[in-house]
Design a protein around this motif. Structure first.
Motif: not given
Length: 158
Positions: A9-16, A87-93, A101-105
């Motif tokens: 959730l925090q990564l998704a908010q960061l990307n948004a 952006v997509s939802l991040p994928r936590i690696l 570490e994460a990947e987001t389209n």
């Protein structure tokens, strides 16, 4: 960060928030998404997959981000345009203490004045995100774009 759902959730908010700042051309806010000792790169997929270091844009400190923001606002001359990120939802690696570490389209659309909207850039963000007292901050963001070429020049961050 021990809770995977909270991290997502925090990564998704960061990307948004990150993409909203870029789409609004708020360059000072863009800089604030990074730690001082950061890396921001835009790199073609072919170079990334082959391990070649050549990037279209490589900034290796917050000072270099500030310089880029200044250049965008004060010195670069170009046809004005708008960007819109999807952006997509991040994928936590990986999560290791305060490092994620994460990947987001992503897809970036560009609209020039009095022209149709076009797809400008599509790829994925490869991120190292640090948990700080001010919230999540990018330690490294590598924008790996899928095409071998981008139209004209790259002015705004991806």
């Amino acid at each position: 960060m021990n809770d995977p759902l909270q991290a997502l959730l925090q990564l998704a908010q960061l990307n948004a928030d990150y993409t909203a700042a870029i789409d609004a051309q708020d360059w000072e806010r863009w800089i604030d998404f990074f730690v001082d000792d950061c890396t921001y790169k835009v790199q073609p997929r072919e170079n990334h997959e082959r391990g070649f270091p050549l990037c279209t844009l490589a900034l290796i400190s917050k000072g270099m981000l500030r310089d880029r923001a200044y250049g965008i606002k004060e010195t670069l001359f170009h046809d004005p345009y708008y960007q819109r990120h999807v952006v997509s939802l991040p994928r936590i690696l990986r999560v290791d203490g305060d490092l994620i570490e994460a990947e987001t389209n992503y897809a970036v659309f560009r609209t020039k004045l009095s022209q149709e909207t076009t797809v400008f850039n599509v790829g994925r963000y490869l991120d190292r995100v640090r948990v700080t007292p001010e919230g999540l901050k990018f330690e490294a963001r590598v924008c790996v774009y899928d095409t071998e070429m981008i139209p004209n020049s790259l002015i705004y961050p991806i």
